[in-house]
Design a protein around this motif. Structure first.
Motif, PDB file in Angstrom:
ATOM      1  N   LEU A  41       0.814  -1.207   0.000  1.00  0.00           N
ATOM      2  CA  LEU A  41       0.000   0.000   0.000  1.00  0.00           C
ATOM      3  C   LEU A  41       0.855   1.268   0.000  1.00  0.00           C
ATOM      4  O   LEU A  41       0.563   2.222  -0.728  1.00  0.00           O
ATOM      5  CB  LEU A  41      -0.919   0.001   1.231  1.00  0.00           C
ATOM      6  N   ASP A  42       1.928   1.283   0.788  1.00  0.00           N
ATOM      7  CA  ASP A  42       2.702   2.518   0.999  1.00  0.00           C
ATOM      8  C   ASP A  42       4.052   2.550   0.289  1.00  0.00           C
ATOM      9  O   ASP A  42       4.602   3.636   0.073  1.00  0.00           O
ATOM     10  CB  ASP A  42       2.939   2.735   2.498  1.00  0.00           C
ATOM     11  N   ARG A  43       4.629   1.372   0.008  1.00  0.00           N
ATOM     12  CA  ARG A  43       5.965   1.290  -0.595  1.00  0.00           C
ATOM     13  C   ARG A  43       7.002   2.025   0.254  1.00  0.00           C
ATOM     14  O   ARG A  43       7.872   2.725  -0.260  1.00  0.00           O
ATOM     15  CB  ARG A  43       5.958   1.849  -2.024  1.00  0.00           C
ATOM     16  N   SER A  48       7.024  -2.304   6.273  1.00  0.00           N
ATOM     17  CA  SER A  48       7.264  -3.698   5.894  1.00  0.00           C
ATOM     18  C   SER A  48       7.617  -4.511   7.133  1.00  0.00           C
ATOM     19  O   SER A  48       8.016  -3.950   8.162  1.00  0.00           O
ATOM     20  CB  SER A  48       8.418  -3.779   4.895  1.00  0.00           C
ATOM     21  N   PRO A  49       7.515  -5.837   7.088  1.00  0.00           N
ATOM     22  CA  PRO A  49       7.934  -6.647   8.236  1.00  0.00           C
ATOM     23  C   PRO A  49       9.394  -6.415   8.593  1.00  0.00           C
ATOM     24  O   PRO A  49       9.738  -6.283   9.771  1.00  0.00           O
ATOM     25  CB  PRO A  49       7.678  -8.084   7.757  1.00  0.00           C
ATOM     26  N   ARG A  50      10.255  -6.348   7.585  1.00  0.00           N
ATOM     27  CA  ARG A  50      11.675  -6.130   7.841  1.00  0.00           C
ATOM     28  C   ARG A  50      11.893  -4.796   8.545  1.00  0.00           C
ATOM     29  O   ARG A  50      12.668  -4.692   9.504  1.00  0.00           O
ATOM     30  CB  ARG A  50      12.442  -6.178   6.519  1.00  0.00           C
ATOM     31  N   GLY A  51      11.201  -3.759   8.076  1.00  0.00           N
ATOM     32  CA  GLY A  51      11.336  -2.453   8.707  1.00  0.00           C
ATOM     33  C   GLY A  51      10.839  -2.443  10.134  1.00  0.00           C
ATOM     34  O   GLY A  51      11.458  -1.846  11.031  1.00  0.00           O
ATOM     35  N   ARG A  52       9.724  -3.107  10.383  1.00  0.00           N
ATOM     36  CA  ARG A  52       9.175  -3.141  11.742  1.00  0.00           C
ATOM     37  C   ARG A  52      10.065  -3.954  12.678  1.00  0.00           C
ATOM     38  O   ARG A  52      10.201  -3.632  13.868  1.00  0.00           O
ATOM     39  CB  ARG A  52       7.755  -3.718  11.714  1.00  0.00           C
ATOM     40  N   ILE A  53      10.650  -5.017  12.167  1.00  0.00           N
ATOM     41  CA  ILE A  53      11.564  -5.821  12.996  1.00  0.00           C
ATOM     42  C   ILE A  53      12.762  -4.985  13.424  1.00  0.00           C
ATOM     43  O   ILE A  53      13.177  -4.997  14.598  1.00  0.00           O
ATOM     44  CB  ILE A  53      12.009  -7.084  12.227  1.00  0.00           C
ATOM     45  N   MET A  54      13.321  -4.221  12.494  1.00  0.00           N
ATOM     46  CA  MET A  54      14.449  -3.365  12.832  1.00  0.00           C
ATOM     47  C   MET A  54      14.023  -2.247  13.798  1.00  0.00           C
ATOM     48  O   MET A  54      14.784  -1.848  14.683  1.00  0.00           O
ATOM     49  CB  MET A  54      15.043  -2.769  11.561  1.00  0.00           C
TER      50      MET A  54
END
Length: 411
Positions: A41-43, A48-54
């Motif tokens: 939706l946002d690009r 993203s999951p990777r971004g949230r994990i970090m």
């Protein structure tokens, strides 16, 4: 010779250390990105999951400040767990998200809409009043139109005998919305289960499964709801009269299974329990003159948590006269528990591809096994004027059950 000292058990890891350990399993390959609805939706990497994990790891290590602006991407996560299903490193993203949000709530309170939902769901009388009010005002312009009307059906009995010789007893979990928006599905489940030879109990004092609370990081409230349901289903005792406790909504399943223990007796999804029953092949189905076309929506919780999508498809294939149209939309429909209430604009954007697919299917009925998804999709269907009814798959199955006596079918 002095006795050897007993080994000292290692202290449990701190919440921050647990978050870091779960986050370190991510290899940052990015294979999850095209499967994440919010990233599509946002690009934006943070969505993203990777971004949230970090993000969660940085918060746990104290490298960024725990401020409200920091948590917007975390709050946008739908907990659909599409990423978990495709992850080659088998990152336990759902567990990580709950741990991170639990820590988040120690510093940042949830938004008022979420606080209201968390307060309302366990309180049966207040919830019933709110739903009646929503029904009365649903034709007014504005937010009330987001919730389709609840059917008006009498309360369920506490016990239903088996049709014929009883093979055992099961209990049905309804949750908070179940007595209202899943009332027809509960009756359908009872009809199918009793026809298969099961006695069915519907414990009176059961309540909210706590899925919204657990996913929001409200751990103490979830534990309180878990204890209430343990008392209602008497799972704290050494012996249970039930062969299984059955959940109706796929979105409730994981939380009620965690609350009740899930082993003695096991907590099963009602659809999967019926589909895998050894007697289901002998159920008599009523044949219809014309094929009935249905659009089948598979909720994220059914695909990624209960993983009963295949057995549901196989069960529907047993019924003559049903033409199943597989919806081609991917990702989450946007309901995501409280997301459709707290983020209505984003939830509506995520719903659009599903509404397009439903309109293209030319089906008369939309089936979905999660009550939240049906409400969210049903609201969009009404707004668009698409002529399709929304139902739980169990309703469709029970409707096609042939009740005429036949000595060659079930005992």
């Amino acid at each position: 010779m002095p006795p050897e000292p007993r080994p000292v058990a290692a202290p449990p890891p701190s919440p921050a250390a647990r978050i870091v350990a779960l986050a370190d399993a991510c290899v940052r390959c990015g294979l999850c990105l095209p499967h994440c609805p919010t990233y599509v939706l946002d690009r934006v990497e943070a969505e993203s999951p990777r971004g949230r994990i970090m993000l969660l790891k940085a918060l746990a290590e104290g490298r960024i400040a725990p401020e409200p602006a920091t948590f917007s991407a975390l709050d946008h996560c739908l907990a659909c767990r599409n990423c978990e299903r495709v992850c080659p490193a088998q990152v336990r993203y759902g567990e990580l998200l709950v741990a991170g949000r639990t820590e988040q709530r120690t510093t940042v309170p949830p938004a008022w809409k979420l606080r209201l939902a968390l307060w309302l769901m366990p309180r049966k009388r207040w919830l019933a009043t709110a739903l009646r009010l929503a029904n009365a005002l649903r034709h007014w312009p504005g937010a009330w139109r987001r919730l389709p009307a609840a059917p008006s059906l009498p309360p369920l009995d506490s016990h239903y005998p088996a049709a014929g010789a009883a093979r055992g007893r099961v209990a049905l979990f309804l949750g908070c919305l179940g007595p209202h928006h899943d009332a027809a599905a509960a009756r359908a489940a009872i009809r199918l289960l009793t026809r298969l030879g099961w006695e069915v109990d519907v414990p009176a004092h059961q309540g909210c499964c706590g899925a919204l609370h657990r996913h929001a990081g409200a751990a103490e409230e979830f534990d309180l709801l878990a204890r209430r349901n343990q008392a209602a289903f008497d799972t704290a005792g050494t012996a249970s009269p039930y062969a299984a406790i059955l959940s109706l909504a796929s979105g409730c399943h994981e939380s009620i299974a965690q609350a009740l223990g899930g082993e003695t007796p096991p907590v099963r999804e009602a659809l999967a329990f019926i589909a895998q029953d050894e007697q289901v092949a002998r159920l008599p189905w009523r044949r219809t003159e014309a094929a009935q076309r249905i659009a089948l929506h598979l909720p994220c919780t059914q695909r990624n948590v209960t993983r009963s999508d295949a057995v549901l498809t196989a069960l529907l294939a047993r019924v003559p006269g049903i033409d199943v149209a597989a919806l081609t939309a991917t990702g989450c429909c946007g309901a995501a528990g409280s997301h459709m209430l707290t983020e209505p604009t984003r939830a509506a954007a995520l719903r659009e591809p599903w509404l397009d697919a439903i309109a293209r299917s030319r089906a008369a009925t939309l089936c979905s096994a999660n009550v939240g998804c049906r409400l969210h999709l049903g609201a969009g269907i009404e707004q668009r004027g698409i002529e399709v009814a929304t139902r739980h798959p169990l309703e469709l199955l029970a409707e096609h059950l042939d009740d005429r006596p036949d000595p060659t079918t079930l005992p």
